[in-house]
Scaffold this motif. Structure first.
Motif, mmCIF file in Angstrom:
data_model
loop_
_atom_site.group_PDB
_atom_site.id
_atom_site.type_symbol
_atom_site.label_atom_id
_atom_site.label_comp_id
_atom_site.label_asym_id
_atom_site.label_seq_id
_atom_site.Cartn_x
_atom_site.Cartn_y
_atom_site.Cartn_z
ATOM 1 N N ASN A 1 70.908 -76.020 57.904
ATOM 2 C CA ASN A 1 69.915 -76.901 57.274
ATOM 3 C C ASN A 1 70.375 -77.344 55.892
ATOM 4 O O ASN A 1 70.204 -78.504 55.505
ATOM 5 N N ILE A 2 70.965 -76.406 55.141
ATOM 6 C CA ILE A 2 71.383 -76.701 53.774
ATOM 7 C C ILE A 2 72.530 -77.703 53.755
ATOM 8 O O ILE A 2 72.478 -78.724 53.053
ATOM 9 N N ILE A 3 73.586 -77.438 54.523
ATOM 10 C CA ILE A 3 74.759 -78.303 54.471
ATOM 11 C C ILE A 3 74.463 -79.678 55.076
ATOM 12 O O ILE A 3 75.025 -80.695 54.648
ATOM 13 N N SER A 4 73.529 -79.742 56.028
ATOM 14 C CA SER A 4 73.212 -81.020 56.669
ATOM 15 C C SER A 4 72.582 -82.008 55.701
ATOM 16 O O SER A 4 72.684 -83.227 55.884
ATOM 17 N N ILE A 5 71.924 -81.488 54.655
ATOM 18 C CA ILE A 5 71.301 -82.364 53.656
ATOM 19 C C ILE A 5 72.344 -83.238 52.977
ATOM 20 O O ILE A 5 72.099 -84.403 52.649
ATOM 21 N N ILE B 1 79.840 -80.749 58.217
ATOM 22 C CA ILE B 1 78.869 -79.712 58.595
ATOM 23 C C ILE B 1 79.576 -78.458 59.093
ATOM 24 O O ILE B 1 79.251 -77.336 58.692
ATOM 25 N N THR B 2 80.577 -78.627 59.945
ATOM 26 C CA THR B 2 81.291 -77.476 60.515
ATOM 27 C C THR B 2 82.000 -76.661 59.432
ATOM 28 O O THR B 2 81.895 -75.424 59.382
ATOM 29 N N ILE C 1 79.756 -71.473 53.669
ATOM 30 C CA ILE C 1 78.520 -70.877 53.157
ATOM 31 C C ILE C 1 78.300 -69.477 53.723
ATOM 32 O O ILE C 1 77.908 -68.552 52.994
ATOM 33 N N LEU C 2 78.543 -69.292 55.012
ATOM 34 C CA LEU C 2 78.350 -67.981 55.629
ATOM 35 C C LEU C 2 79.250 -66.923 55.007
ATOM 36 O O LEU C 2 78.809 -65.802 54.698
ATOM 37 N N ILE C 3 80.522 -67.262 54.804
ATOM 38 C CA ILE C 3 81.465 -66.287 54.246
ATOM 39 C C ILE C 3 81.112 -65.969 52.798
ATOM 40 O O ILE C 3 81.113 -64.806 52.383
#
Length: 466
Positions: free
Chosen positions: A341-345, A354-355, A361-363
């Motif tokens: 949701n965050i990166i899609s903004i 996005i990928t 962000i996860l790492i």
């Protein structure tokens, strides 16, 4: 603390109350500063990937020039609480005035030099044929406006040092809200495009500057910002620069790390630059919040060290680490849960952005959990006069740990190596911090023993480090 600032007494009010009274308002202000930082990217992303990457490669320019404000502002901000704690108002006024006017002078010189060599500098920062025209258009307005940013940064540090956390909060909130309102108006409503983002920043920071100027003219501060107070003698500049130079180098290394990340990311295309630049801005929300809290903590620790109340210094450290760690954990969980949701903004439906952004962000969410623990010890060491140690520790995350990782890991793992460079640097920085925990504990114990043995007249390590 002062007749002009009676609402806080850094030497007697319960430390737990002070931590929240100083730390939380500055944190709230930093939330808006972080939103301000990502505001340009958010609205410019609608213009296209080239425009977004253009403002991201300009970011190191801002970091480099604002570092000059931090050279004086953070140096004075760490030193002044000790002067206030020891009731040396004459020197505190000289330090504050020298810091404010000195930072503006250096900032003016730097802005002129950058403007003269603008295109060459932007290409060195990662500008390509696709985005260089956008970057130049944006930077021609953005670079001169950084003088306003320097004034705000320096004044915020000085305000924090005297315990005026609410003023810092108001200034940061005002700047961010105005920028968020003006960005879409200038970019889209008035059809100014990318340069509209720069003008939005100029107007927002200009109004925030007026607030701070009115604060000075109405004599709300404990400091007298008189030109006659400016002093470039060793007694004034040495303790400021001992601390400020470490901050300057840290900020320049941060700028260098951002530049080198962009250069490495450019090998894999503009979507990689956009994804990693956006990830850095997202986590800047968390880092600025922690830095804001540490500003309030630093004022408490420095004042009580100057007042020879070591037990209160220890208590402030314990509470600061506890609160920042809880925050970093919550922030990391939120980023991990709402990653897509965050990166899609910011991605404007670009699937590659996005990928890559989701992976980054996860790492980084994992390593950010430990950021609060690492961040508290550097300002602590600076506030008690252990400048060399604070300098070494402060350089770890964005300098001595990150930059080598940016050289090594991309060559080993390709684009994934760039993604994991910051998290690996974070973990290394935390491990190094444990060494300084022991150093700090021994120093505070030594200082406390000297105070107890010699009484108030003792010349304990504060004077040696000044």
């Amino acid at each position: 603390m002062s007749e002009k600032n009676p609402q806080l007494n850094l030497g007697t009010e319960p430390v737990k109350n002070l931590i929240y009274k100083l730390g939380v308002p500055i944190m709230i202000g930093m939330v808006f500063t972080a939103l301000d930082n990502i505001g340009d990217a958010l609205f410019v992303s609608g213009l296209g990937v080239s425009q977004l990457s253009a403002i991201l490669i300009c970011a190191p320019l801002g970091q480099a020039i604002v570092a000059l404000g931090l050279l004086f502002g953070n140096g004075a901000g760490a030193y002044i609480p000790r002067l206030l704690g020891s009731k040396d108002m004459d020197r505190a006024n000289k330090v504050a005035s020298t810091a404010l006017y000195g930072s503006l002078l250096l900032g003016m010189i730097a802005a002129v030099l950058i403007s003269i060599n603008l295109e060459a500098i932007l290409r060195a920062l990662g500008g390509s044929n696709e985005n260089i025209s956008f970057a130049i258009t944006y930077a021609r307005v953005y670079v001169p406006s950084l003088l306003l940013n320097i004034f705000i940064v320096t004044m915020n540090s000085l305000s924090s040092s005297e315990g005026r956390a609410k003023l810092v909060m108001v200034v940061n909130i005002l700047t961010a809200i105005l920028n968020f309102i003006l960005n879409p108006l200038c970019i889209y409503t008035f059809k100014m495009g990318i340069v509209g983002a720069a003008y939005a920043t100029v107007i927002a920071q200009g109004l925030a500057t007026l607030v701070l100027l009115f604060n000075i003219m109405l004599k709300k501060s404990v400091f007298n910002f008189k030109i006659s107070n400016i002093s470039f003698n060793k007694e004034i500049l040495s303790p400021v620069f001992k601390i400020g130079v470490s901050t300057l180098i840290f900020q320049l290394l941060t700028s260098m790390a951002t530049w080198f990340t962009n250069r490495q990311a450019a090998r894999f295309g503009e979507p990689t630059i956009a994804a990693l630049g956006t990830t850095m801005r997202i986590f800047s929300i968390g880092t600025l919040l922690v830095y804001g809290f540490s500003k309030g903590f630093q004022a408490i620790a420095g004042f009580n060290f100057g007042a020879k109340k070591i037990d209160r210094v220890r208590e402030s450290v314990h509470l600061a680490i506890k609160n920042t760690t809880i925050f970093c954990f919550a922030f990391s969980v939120a980023c991990a849960v709402f990653t897509k949701n965050i990166i899609s903004i910011f991605a404007d439906n670009n699937q590659e952005v996005i990928t890559i952004g989701i992976q980054a962000i996860l790492i980084q969410s994992f390593s950010f959990v430990f950021f609060g623990f690492y961040t508290i010890y550097s300002p602590l060491l600076l506030s008690v006069g252990k400048v060399k140690e604070g300098f070494i520790l402060g350089l770890c995350r964005q300098g001595t740990c990150l930059i080598p990782m940016l050289f090594i890991l991309p060559n080993m793992f390709g684009r994934t190596g760039i993604v994991i460079a910051q998290p690996v640097a974070d973990i290394l920085s935390v491990l190094i911090t444990f060494i300084f925990v022991r150093i700090t504990s021994n120093f505070l114990k030594e200082t406390e023993n000297k105070i107890q043995a010699d009484g108030d007249s003792c010349n304990y390590p504060l004077s040696k480090n000044d």
